[in-house]
Enzyme design. Structure first.
Site, PDB file in Angstrom:
ATOM      1  N   GLU A 163       0.842  -1.200   0.000  1.00 16.17           N
ATOM      2  CA  GLU A 163       0.000   0.000   0.000  1.00 16.17           C
ATOM      3  C   GLU A 163       0.876   1.250   0.000  1.00 16.17           C
ATOM      4  O   GLU A 163       1.796   1.354   0.792  1.00 16.17           O
ATOM      5  CB  GLU A 163      -0.912  -0.024   1.239  1.00 16.17           C
ATOM      6  N   LYS A 222       8.258  -1.789  -2.276  1.00 18.49           N
ATOM      7  CA  LYS A 222       7.635  -1.001  -1.207  1.00 18.49           C
ATOM      8  C   LYS A 222       8.701  -0.422  -0.278  1.00 18.49           C
ATOM      9  O   LYS A 222       8.696   0.778   0.032  1.00 18.49           O
ATOM     10  CB  LYS A 222       6.643  -1.874  -0.424  1.00 18.49           C
ATOM     11  N   CYS A 278       6.160   4.453   9.111  1.00 16.47           N
ATOM     12  CA  CYS A 278       6.744   3.694   7.992  1.00 16.47           C
ATOM     13  C   CYS A 278       8.211   3.988   7.700  1.00 16.47           C
ATOM     14  O   CYS A 278       9.010   3.057   7.603  1.00 16.47           O
ATOM     15  CB  CYS A 278       5.932   3.950   6.731  1.00 16.47           C
TER      16      CYS A 278
END
Ligand code: NAD
Ligand code: UDX
Length: 465
Positions: A163, A222, A278
């Site tokens: 995502e 990612k 993150c």
């Protein structure tokens, strides 16, 4: 090709909640069950008043209102949702390990593994498993071994679908993504599973923005995307200090280099340091993976992004102490902003936590105001650091509901989040209610130097001498 009618998502957090809400809103023909072991979180998602859903994101509450109870459901019944689903997204947390081998670096995959074991135990029909969490490259291999060896003999296909949403803009990022990335196994089954997920997204995402690739490239992309984004912030932050000593202005430098289409203008805003759940976690993970393959130069290269970020947070806090005549002991300092960026109530790894901790270690008294973060969250963030007792934190820190109360009789104000409302405050009124000289430290480059100096502030802003 299997048509997807039932989706389950394990993990109702900052990613699972908004992404599944978008899928449900855009695919009324698909039933979406979002499940979590955290009962309070699920209760909050089911609150009839969507002002109280657990995540604040502009535009999210109205989407939840539209789909919830129609084809979007939040529940703690994980087993039932697994059993009913054709496709299962795993969107649980993958924090940095706090124990054992890889402590402070590697991603903790225990929640992922628990999900895999639970799916294997419960599932009695074939399922497509989608890695939505951010995972180290080659995690799908481990998942497959668990699923295939402990399952009931049913077939599992594993996809990687990282995502890319950013908090604060989650709804618009999901509505209009730059790309959706789907990694699948290069086998007939793998291709069919990949196509099934492509078809879900194709309900609203243009086909040319849905990229398909193999699982390993997808997993690694990612971590790489976050490393590149964070690297830009650390690069501009490193130059912010050089600007301060040379009378250059970091926004002007950013504008000049950002106009080069090869560089681009985004993610060049100097700040008190990046935060969020993150960037740090994913870079540490990249460093750890590189080291585990013996790639020490690669690891050192990326680790520098974190070292620079830690330095930027410390440098800002140190600047406050130095400017306040080298002591903040017993001084009242107002902190405006606690979230790691504007338009979110998320505080994970927020720079504000570390700046506050530094000032508290210098015995400052803090008054904190944030438009969306609760008092409990602020104290829990400070307590979690373990720098001092919970009693000491409560003695030294006050949380205020009003910015104007927070700044009253303060020696200094520090802006740590770029909330829009901070710009619109009556800064003359703030100046008048503070002790003099009134110091203002802008960690987000929100305010105009001319205006603030005209009002009378001793004004410091990141990246300008
Ligand atoms: P989060 O902590 O907000 O949510 C994770 C949820 O999973 C929690 O509510 C937890 O209770 C639940 N959970 C954990 N184990 C479970 C289990 N066995 N069964 C059921 N529920 C379980 O985390 P998040 O911010 O949503 O992040 C999830 C993943 O997505 C992470 O891997 C993260 O790196 C990645 N990611 C996050 C963002 C972001 O902006 N936050 C963006 C992209 C990717
Ligand atoms: C990030 C990635 O952007 C997203 O694609 C990924 O899915 C999750 O991680 P997020 O952490 O939610 O998203 O927010 P982001 O907008 O990337 O900001 C991260 C931090 O960097 C914030 O603290 C922000 O204030 C800071 N930042 C960002 C800067 O200091 N300067 C910038 O120019 C951009």
């Amino acid at each position: 090709l299997k048509e997807i009618k039932n989706i389950c998502c394990i993990g109702a957090g900052y990613v699972g909640g908004p992404t599944m809400t978008m899928i449900a809103a855009k695919c009324p023909h698909i039933n979406v069950n979002v499940v979590d072991i955290n009962d309070n979180r699920i209760k909050a998602w089911n609150n009839p008043d969507t002002d109280y859903i657990p995540i604040y994101e502009p535009g999210l509450a109205s989407l939840v209102n539209e789909a919830r109870g129609r084809n979007l459901f939040f529940s703690t019944n994980v087993n039932q949702a697994i059993q009913d689903a054709d496709m299962i997204f795993i969107s649980v947390n993958t924090p940095t390990k706090t124990y054992g081998v890889g402590k402070g670096m590697a991603a903790d995959l225990k929640y992922i593994e628990l999900c895999a074991r639970q799916i294997a135990t419960v599932a009695t029909s074939d399922k497509i498993i989608v890695e939505k969490s951010t995972l180290p490259v080659r995690t799908a291999e481990a998942l497959k071994r668990i699923l295939d060896n402990t399952g009931n003999g049913v077939h599992f296909d594993i996809l990687s679908n990282p995502e890319f949403l950013a908090e604060g803009t989650a709804v618009s990022d999901l509505l209009n993504p730059d790309r959706v990335l789907i990694g699948g196994e290069e086998t007939e089954n793998g291709r069919l599973a990949q196509q099934a997920l492509v078809d879900v997204y194709a309900n609203w995402v243009p086909k040319d923005r849905i990229l398909t690739t193999n699982v390993w490239s997808s997993e690694l992309s990612k971590l790489t995307a976050n490393a590149f984004l964070a690297q830009r912030v650390s690069s501009i932050n490193s130059l912010s200090e050089l600007c301060e000593v040379t009378e250059a202005d970091v926004d002007e430098v950013a504008r000049a280099i950002g106009s080069d289409s090869r560089i681009g203008s985004k993610f060049l805003k100097a700040s008190v340091g990046f935060g969020g759940s993150c960037f740090q976690k994913d870079i540490l993970n990249l460093v750890y993976i590189s080291k585990s393959y013996g790639l020490n130069e690669v690891a050192d290269y990326w680790e520098q992004v974190i070292i620079m970020n830690d330095y930027q947070k410390r440098r800002f806090a140190k600047k406050i102490v130095e400017t306040l005549f080298n002591t903040v002991s017993g001084k009242r300092i107002a902190i405006l902003g606690w979230a790691f960026k504007k338009d979110t109530n998320d505080t994970r790894e927020s720079a504000a936590i570390y700046v506050a901790d530094y000032l508290l270690s210098e015995q400052a008294e803090l008054v904190i105001y944030d438009p969306k973060v609760t008092k409990d969250q602020i104290f829990s963030d400070l307590d979690y650091l373990g720098s001092r007792s919970t009693e000491e934190n409560r003695d030294l820190v006050e949380v205020s509901n009003s910015p104007y109360d927070a700044v009253e009789n303060a020696h200094a104000v520090a802006i740590l989040t770029e909330w829009d409302e901070f710009v619109t405050y009556d800064w003359s009124k703030i100046y008048n209610s503070m002790l003099k000289p009134a110091f203002l430290f802008d960690g987000r480059r929100l305010l105009s130097d001319e205006l603030m100096r005209e009002i009378g502030f001793e004004f410091y802003k990141i990246g300008k001498g």
